[in-house]
Write a protein that holds these residues in place. Structure first.
Motif, PDB file in Angstrom:
ATOM      1  N   ASN A   1       0.821  -1.210   0.000  1.00  0.00           N
ATOM      2  CA  ASN A   1       0.000   0.000   0.000  1.00  0.00           C
ATOM      3  C   ASN A   1       0.854   1.258   0.000  1.00  0.00           C
ATOM      4  O   ASN A   1       2.077   1.199   0.167  1.00  0.00           O
ATOM      5  CB  ASN A   1      -0.931  -0.014   1.208  1.00  0.00           C
ATOM      6  CG  ASN A   1      -0.206   0.218   2.506  1.00  0.00           C
ATOM      7  OD1 ASN A   1      -0.182   1.328   3.010  1.00  0.00           O
ATOM      8  ND2 ASN A   1       0.421  -0.812   3.075  1.00  0.00           N
TER       9      ASN A   1
ATOM     10  N   SER B   1      -2.586   7.085  -0.272  1.00  0.00           N
ATOM     11  CA  SER B   1      -3.632   6.579  -1.161  1.00  0.00           C
ATOM     12  C   SER B   1      -4.903   6.287  -0.359  1.00  0.00           C
ATOM     13  O   SER B   1      -4.891   5.521   0.600  1.00  0.00           O
ATOM     14  CB  SER B   1      -3.124   5.296  -1.848  1.00  0.00           C
ATOM     15  OG  SER B   1      -4.164   4.355  -2.007  1.00  0.00           O
TER      16      SER B   1
ATOM     17  N   CYS C   1      -7.413   4.603  -1.298  1.00  0.00           N
ATOM     18  CA  CYS C   1      -7.765   3.190  -1.452  1.00  0.00           C
ATOM     19  C   CYS C   1      -7.007   2.358  -0.428  1.00  0.00           C
ATOM     20  O   CYS C   1      -7.567   1.430   0.175  1.00  0.00           O
ATOM     21  CB  CYS C   1      -7.415   2.712  -2.863  1.00  0.00           C
ATOM     22  SG  CYS C   1      -8.178   3.641  -4.190  1.00  0.00           S
TER      23      CYS C   1
ATOM     24  N   LEU D   1       4.734   5.160  -5.126  1.00  0.00           N
ATOM     25  CA  LEU D   1       4.190   5.510  -6.449  1.00  0.00           C
ATOM     26  C   LEU D   1       5.095   6.505  -7.180  1.00  0.00           C
ATOM     27  O   LEU D   1       5.146   6.510  -8.412  1.00  0.00           O
ATOM     28  CB  LEU D   1       2.787   6.104  -6.308  1.00  0.00           C
ATOM     29  CG  LEU D   1       1.710   5.230  -5.655  1.00  0.00           C
ATOM     30  CD1 LEU D   1       0.354   5.929  -5.718  1.00  0.00           C
ATOM     31  CD2 LEU D   1       1.624   3.858  -6.296  1.00  0.00           C
TER      32      LEU D   1
ATOM     33  N   LYS E   1       7.369   4.828  -9.190  1.00  0.00           N
ATOM     34  CA  LYS E   1       6.643   3.851 -10.017  1.00  0.00           C
ATOM     35  C   LYS E   1       6.898   2.394  -9.624  1.00  0.00           C
ATOM     36  O   LYS E   1       6.960   1.496 -10.479  1.00  0.00           O
ATOM     37  CB  LYS E   1       6.949   4.076 -11.505  1.00  0.00           C
ATOM     38  CG  LYS E   1       6.580   5.477 -11.985  1.00  0.00           C
ATOM     39  CD  LYS E   1       6.561   5.564 -13.476  1.00  0.00           C
ATOM     40  CE  LYS E   1       6.298   6.964 -13.996  1.00  0.00           C
ATOM     41  NZ  LYS E   1       5.069   7.577 -13.516  1.00  0.00           N
TER      42      LYS E   1
ATOM     43  N   HIS F   1       4.782   0.599  -8.315  1.00  0.00           N
ATOM     44  CA  HIS F   1       3.550  -0.130  -8.647  1.00  0.00           C
ATOM     45  C   HIS F   1       3.520  -0.598 -10.103  1.00  0.00           C
ATOM     46  O   HIS F   1       2.653  -1.365 -10.486  1.00  0.00           O
ATOM     47  CB  HIS F   1       2.323   0.734  -8.348  1.00  0.00           C
ATOM     48  CG  HIS F   1       2.282   2.019  -9.111  1.00  0.00           C
ATOM     49  ND1 HIS F   1       3.312   2.938  -9.117  1.00  0.00           N
ATOM     50  CD2 HIS F   1       1.322   2.542  -9.925  1.00  0.00           C
ATOM     51  CE1 HIS F   1       2.983   3.965  -9.873  1.00  0.00           C
ATOM     52  NE2 HIS F   1       1.782   3.743 -10.372  1.00  0.00           N
TER      53      HIS F   1
ATOM     54  N   ASN G   1      -0.184  -7.788  -8.947  1.00  0.00           N
ATOM     55  CA  ASN G   1      -1.297  -6.916  -9.310  1.00  0.00           C
ATOM     56  C   ASN G   1      -1.100  -6.376 -10.734  1.00  0.00           C
ATOM     57  O   ASN G   1      -0.487  -5.330 -10.933  1.00  0.00           O
ATOM     58  CB  ASN G   1      -1.410  -5.759  -8.319  1.00  0.00           C
ATOM     59  CG  ASN G   1      -2.672  -4.941  -8.530  1.00  0.00           C
ATOM     60  OD1 ASN G   1      -3.224  -4.919  -9.638  1.00  0.00           O
ATOM     61  ND2 ASN G   1      -3.131  -4.281  -7.490  1.00  0.00           N
TER      62      ASN G   1
ATOM     63  N   ASN H   1      -3.006  -4.880 -12.519  1.00  0.00           N
ATOM     64  CA  ASN H   1      -3.643  -3.575 -12.711  1.00  0.00           C
ATOM     65  C   ASN H   1      -2.673  -2.431 -12.401  1.00  0.00           C
ATOM     66  O   ASN H   1      -2.930  -1.279 -12.759  1.00  0.00           O
ATOM     67  CB  ASN H   1      -4.874  -3.439 -11.816  1.00  0.00           C
ATOM     68  CG  ASN H   1      -5.943  -4.463 -12.133  1.00  0.00           C
ATOM     69  OD1 ASN H   1      -6.004  -4.959 -13.259  1.00  0.00           O
ATOM     70  ND2 ASN H   1      -6.771  -4.807 -11.163  1.00  0.00           N
TER      71      ASN H   1
ATOM     72  N   GLY I   1      -1.959  -1.057  -9.475  1.00  0.00           N
ATOM     73  CA  GLY I   1      -2.496  -0.092  -8.505  1.00  0.00           C
ATOM     74  C   GLY I   1      -2.286  -0.571  -7.080  1.00  0.00           C
ATOM     75  O   GLY I   1      -1.906  -1.722  -6.845  1.00  0.00           O
TER      76      GLY I   1
ATOM     77  N   THR J   1      -2.718  -3.882  -2.729  1.00  0.00           N
ATOM     78  CA  THR J   1      -2.808  -5.297  -3.052  1.00  0.00           C
ATOM     79  C   THR J   1      -2.708  -6.065  -1.744  1.00  0.00           C
ATOM     80  O   THR J   1      -1.760  -5.857  -0.987  1.00  0.00           O
ATOM     81  CB  THR J   1      -1.654  -5.743  -3.974  1.00  0.00           C
ATOM     82  OG1 THR J   1      -1.679  -4.976  -5.175  1.00  0.00           O
ATOM     83  CG2 THR J   1      -1.760  -7.230  -4.310  1.00  0.00           C
TER      84      THR J   1
ATOM     85  N   ASP K   1      -8.643  -5.198  -5.231  1.00  0.00           N
ATOM     86  CA  ASP K   1      -9.506  -4.028  -5.164  1.00  0.00           C
ATOM     87  C   ASP K   1      -9.862  -3.742  -3.713  1.00  0.00           C
ATOM     88  O   ASP K   1     -10.255  -4.631  -2.966  1.00  0.00           O
ATOM     89  CB  ASP K   1     -10.776  -4.272  -5.998  1.00  0.00           C
ATOM     90  CG  ASP K   1     -11.552  -2.987  -6.213  1.00  0.00           C
ATOM     91  OD1 ASP K   1     -11.590  -2.514  -7.371  1.00  0.00           O
ATOM     92  OD2 ASP K   1     -12.122  -2.461  -5.233  1.00  0.00           O
TER      93      ASP K   1
END
Ligand SMILES: N[C@@H](CCC(=O)N[C@@H](CS)C(=O)NCC(=O)O)C(=O)O
Length: 70
Positions: free
Chosen positions: A6, A10, A12, A34, A37, A39, A48, A50, A52, A55, A65
């Motif tokens: 994580n 974020s 999320c 992030l 980068k 992720h 992951n 995706n 993002g 996870t 998600d």
């Protein structure tokens, strides 16, 4: 063991951290940067695709998600 990849800023990620905390669960916190980068690194994308955060990984189960429940 529960692992949560994580990023602190974020929302999320925060949503999942709050939920785990409310449930009084223990988890291993793994920060994904992030800004550099992480992720999008090939290693992270294996877990992951995706690209993002967050996870969540537990044994062989991977949840991609923040809003998914099991
Ligand atoms: N549907 C996903 C969305 C995850 C998501 O978009 N996370 C954002 C941070 S809140 C992210 O990873 N952004 C990085 C990017 O898109 O490059 C979830 O709810 O977990």
């Amino acid at each position: 063991m529960l692992e949560l990849y994580n990023t602190p800023h974020s929302t999320c990620s925060q949503k999942v951290c709050i939920c785990l905390s409310e449930k009084d669960l223990e988890w291993t916190d793994i920060t994904v940067n992030l800004a550099i980068k992480e992720h999008l690194s090939p290693k992270y994308l294996v877990s992951n695709p995706n690209g993002g955060v967050p996870t969540m990984v537990r044994d062989s189960i991977i949840i991609l998600d923040a809003s998914v429940s099991t």
